[in-house]
Design a protein around this motif. Structure first.
Motif, short mmCIF file in Angstrom:
data_model
loop_
_atom_site.label_atom_id
_atom_site.label_comp_id
_atom_site.label_asym_id
_atom_site.label_seq_id
_atom_site.Cartn_x
_atom_site.Cartn_y
_atom_site.Cartn_z
N ILE A 54 -19.62 -24.41 15.58
CA ILE A 54 -18.99 -23.37 16.41
C ILE A 54 -17.62 -23.86 16.90
O ILE A 54 -16.62 -23.13 16.86
N ASP B 68 -15.21 -23.77 13.93
CA ASP B 68 -14.84 -22.44 13.45
C ASP B 68 -14.10 -21.62 14.50
O ASP B 68 -13.39 -20.67 14.14
N LEU B 69 -14.28 -21.94 15.76
CA LEU B 69 -13.51 -21.25 16.79
C LEU B 69 -12.14 -21.89 17.00
O LEU B 69 -11.16 -21.20 17.30
N GLU C 219 -15.61 -11.33 14.81
CA GLU C 219 -16.72 -11.29 13.84
C GLU C 219 -17.59 -12.53 13.95
O GLU C 219 -18.82 -12.45 13.84
N LEU C 220 -16.95 -13.69 14.16
CA LEU C 220 -17.70 -14.93 14.29
C LEU C 220 -18.61 -14.89 15.52
O LEU C 220 -19.78 -15.27 15.46
N SER D 3 -21.49 -12.61 14.90
CA SER D 3 -22.47 -13.26 14.01
C SER D 3 -23.28 -14.31 14.78
O SER D 3 -24.50 -14.43 14.60
N PHE E 39 -24.11 -22.18 8.92
CA PHE E 39 -22.83 -22.87 8.83
C PHE E 39 -22.70 -23.71 7.57
O PHE E 39 -21.89 -24.64 7.53
N SER F 209 -17.99 -16.81 8.36
CA SER F 209 -18.54 -17.48 9.55
C SER F 209 -19.49 -18.60 9.18
O SER F 209 -19.80 -19.46 10.00
#
Length: 445
Positions: free
Chosen positions: A230, A233-234, A275-276, A279, A393, A407
């Motif tokens: 997380i 990806d953020l 979107e992430l 999800s 992931f 994601s």
């Protein structure tokens, strides 16, 4: 042997064994008492006179005078001498009723009369204290009975208690191992009694505890991995947004065209983050079984046809075909099933090869299930990746260098949804030859 049966048998043996020993000992004592020949110590004169009479004139033993003389030579008062001819008492001294009671045999001698008939001379007493060793033997008999009882009970108690304490000790040791977090040592018991079931229950408890601990460890590892993923990806879109905003503030974007381009990039990255987060929220709810499904009858032929039309509109470059076969009606949640198929088609487009992206969808039946296959012409997946692609992931490209990043939760969410519908999902393919995703749904009754 069952414990209840074991205790019952030991109880019966505790009664029978002493009784049998007492009966055998009593029989031996009685035999010696009734047939003994040395219960009274007679003087040598008595014995020599008796033997000489038996040898020279056994018939004279039927005369009271002879018996009186033998009585005198015995040196005892209160004895009774009886002579038997052909097993019948024919003479006695002192004279008493032949059916009198209270006499106790101490000694006897067998011989033959002159006419060849069998004879026997027996000596009786009326006072048992005259019998040599009677009372010591009686005491010995009593001690033997007590010893038999103690020995029998002791031996049986030892074996029965041992058969119970041994498995209890094993269970106690197993409980200590479990308390000390040693869950790798199995609990083995080869008996067939009640302890077998108890040990089996302990072993099942150990295995469940071990499985629970391993699951807890795995969950903790997944949690750490989830947090790391997380964060990564953020951070990527946030860094991009920050950079483009700083470019606008610093005047790097010095023309309306550049400013518009920067703003479009910031907007696109914001959409990606949104979107992430959606999800992540859905994945979290699915993982905690907190998603409500609205199951209803769905005609898959029409449902898949509608999705294909949507995908053609969203991806004009995508070549998509549908083979609905004879069709099938299933119980499904339309919204979540739509998400699954959309995820799979999105992946086919994102991870396409140099070719024009294409997807083939095929619907068939297999017993009580509808089978949906989605085959693309993309990059494909290596064989060792199939067991991981449905993990959250997970991406087949470890460097995350794909031009279109998702994601990393799409396939994990798809697996949760399909399994919640009572179906299964799997992946097949080869690098460079595309990927085939197959999932099943139960046909509506």
């Amino acid at each position: 042997m069952k414990i209840r049966k074991r205790l019952r048998v030991s109880y019966i043996l505790m009664l029978l064994v002493p009784m049998v020993l007492i009966m055998l000992t009593g029989a031996m004592f009685r035999d010696q008492y009734e047939n003994g020949s040395d219960w009274i110590e007679f003087p040598k004169g008595f014995l020599s006179e008796l033997y000489s009479i038996i040898a020279a004139d056994p018939d004279s033993l039927l005369e009271s005078g002879t018996l009186e003389e033998l009585s005198r030579l015995s040196g005892f008062d209160g004895i009774n001498i009886a002579v038997y001819q052909a097993e019948q008492e024919t003479a006695t001294f002192p004279s008493i009723s032949r059916h009198s009671h209270g006499r106790h045999l101490t000694s006897s001698w067998k011989f033959y009369f002159s006419d060849g008939t069998s004879g026997q001379l027996s000596v009786f007493v009326y006072d048992r204290s005259m019998i040599k060793g009677f009372f010591p033997l009686g005491g010995l008999f009593f001690l033997f009975v007590v010893a038999a009882l103690i020995l029998t009970n002791g031996v049986l108690s030892y074996f029965v208690a041992g058969s119970i304490l041994k498995p209890l000790s094993a269970l106690k040791a197993a409980a200590h191992r479990i308390k000390n977090e040693d869950l790798d040592s199995p609990i083995v018991y080869e008996g067939k009694d009640e302890f077998a079931g108890l040990c089996s229950a302990f072993e099942e408890m150990r295995l469940r505890l071990k499985s629970s601990v391993l699951e807890q460890v795995k969950t903790e590892e997944n949690r750490k991995e989830l947090i790391a993923s997380i964060s990564h990806d953020l951070k990527t879109p946030i860094t991009t947004i920050k950079g483009y905003v700083e470019g606008i503030k610093d005047g790097i974007a010095d023309s309306p065209e550049k400013i518009e381009k920067y703003i479009d990039t910031v907007y696109a990255k914001s959409i990606m983050m949104d979107e992430l987060i959606d999800s992540l929220f859905l994945f979290s709810k699915l993982d905690l079984n907190k998603v409500q499904f609205n199951f209803q009858n769905v005609d898959l032929s029409m449902f898949l046809s509608d999705i294909c039309d949507e995908m053609r509109f969203d991806y004009p470059e995508l070549e998509i075909s549908l083979d609905a076969g004879s069709g099938a009606e299933v119980k499904a949640d339309r919204m979540h099933l739509h998400r699954v198929i959309s995820n799979l088609i999105d992946n086919a487009v994102k991870y396409r090869s140099e070719k024009k992206p294409g997807v083939e969808i095929k619907l068939s039946r297999a017993e009580s299930f509808a089978v949906i296959e989605l085959r693309d012409n993309g990059k494909g997946i290596a064989a060792d990746e199939f067991s991981h692609i449905f993990d959250h992931f997970y991406r087949a490209d470890p460097a995350r260098t794909t031009t279109e990043e998702g994601s990393g939760l799409g396939l994990a969410i798809s697996k949760y949804i399909i399994e919640a519908h009572g179906g299964s999902i799997k992946a097949e393919g080869q690098p460079g030859l595309g990927t085939k995703i197959t999932f099943t749904l139960r046909i509506a009754l």
